[in-house]
Design a protein around this motif. Sequence first.
Motif, short mmCIF file in Angstrom:
data_model
loop_
_atom_site.label_atom_id
_atom_site.label_comp_id
_atom_site.label_asym_id
_atom_site.label_seq_id
_atom_site.Cartn_x
_atom_site.Cartn_y
_atom_site.Cartn_z
N GLU A 162 1.30 -1.56 0.42
CA GLU A 162 0.48 -0.37 0.01
C GLU A 162 0.79 1.07 0.00
O GLU A 162 0.20 2.10 -0.68
N THR A 214 1.43 7.61 -6.21
CA THR A 214 -0.06 8.29 -6.81
C THR A 214 0.26 10.01 -6.59
O THR A 214 0.25 10.82 -7.35
N GLU A 219 -1.32 4.99 -13.72
CA GLU A 219 -1.80 3.41 -13.42
C GLU A 219 -0.89 2.15 -13.19
O GLU A 219 0.29 2.00 -13.35
N ARG A 267 -6.33 -6.44 -4.60
CA ARG A 267 -6.08 -5.48 -5.51
C ARG A 267 -7.37 -4.10 -4.91
O ARG A 267 -6.90 -3.18 -5.00
N ALA A 268 -8.31 -5.08 -4.30
CA ALA A 268 -8.84 -3.57 -3.90
C ALA A 268 -8.35 -2.60 -2.77
O ALA A 268 -8.42 -1.39 -2.57
N TRP A 278 -5.48 -2.15 -2.91
CA TRP A 278 -3.91 -0.96 -3.64
C TRP A 278 -5.35 -0.28 -4.45
O TRP A 278 -4.15 1.07 -4.04
N GLN A 279 -6.43 -0.25 -4.60
CA GLN A 279 -7.34 0.71 -5.29
C GLN A 279 -7.52 1.94 -4.47
O GLN A 279 -7.73 3.00 -4.50
N ALA A 329 -5.13 3.96 -3.56
CA ALA A 329 -4.72 4.83 -4.54
C ALA A 329 -5.69 6.17 -4.52
O ALA A 329 -5.25 6.89 -5.13
N ARG A 330 -6.47 5.41 -4.09
CA ARG A 330 -7.92 6.77 -3.12
C ARG A 330 -7.79 7.30 -2.57
O ARG A 330 -7.85 9.20 -2.79
N GLU A 345 -5.69 3.90 -11.80
CA GLU A 345 -5.99 2.89 -11.62
C GLU A 345 -5.36 1.51 -11.44
O GLU A 345 -3.94 1.72 -11.68
N VAL A 346 -5.34 0.87 -11.08
CA VAL A 346 -4.97 -0.39 -10.43
C VAL A 346 -5.48 -1.60 -11.43
O VAL A 346 -6.74 -2.09 -11.14
#
Length: 250
Positions: free
Chosen positions: A94, A101, A107, A129-130, A132-133, A136-137, A150-151
């Motif tokens: 993370e 980011t 990406e 993956r969730a 990681w996203q 990023a958010r 986007e991941v």
Amino acid sequence: MTDPLFLHPLDPFPPVGASVVLDGAEGRHAATVQRLAVGEPVLLADGAGRGVRGEVVGAGKAELAVRVLAHVHEQPRPWRLSVVQALPKGDRAELAVEVLTEVGVEEVVPWQASRSIVRWQGERGEKARAKWQAAARAAAKQSRRLSVPEVAPLHSTTQLLRRLAGFDAVLVLHEDAAEPLVAAAPPAGGSLALVVGPEGGISEDELAALTGAGGRPVLLGETVLRTSTAGVVALSQLAAVAALRSAGRA
């Protein structure tokens, strides 16, 4: 202090003077955690590079009403940057996504390299993956970015080679490379992929495959960095090169 940023679809894109209701999870956070009040400034972004600067004109328990004062747009970057990130261990994953980011990557492509200790499989992989996203958010909001990287889904080496064929330039960080990263930076414009290997390094077979697919091995520096920090250092060097070129000094 920089105005707080919240993510909102902004669809249709509101004109100056219009009122926008910020509700849902973002609205609850703004109203109950940050306790924004009438008259305070805010930024709303659609997560794709567009946003509005506004003023709170109404505050409820779980939503805000925001009057649009101006439109804002994310400035174009020298390249469309994608980072292929071999899976790091633990919470370093993370951290890697957060700092990538913050420095402007568009990406992040998770890579199951042969020497990656971590393995994403089935439900565990989707949860990872969730995370990681989500990282990023959160980092986009913290750094006041109008776009959220986007991941991509997890890539095997075979899948990665096919994906890299679509990039204008591919740089592969490798400790035995002879060419410095700053010397290999491509001209501005187009898409650029940066490949970051795992803690154990990119295997000889993987390096040969990446090179055969158009990848260019480059040296980041004299020391060997962790996989979670190598990407951000590399992107910082690329940003410096772009700035010097823009100023006519490189």
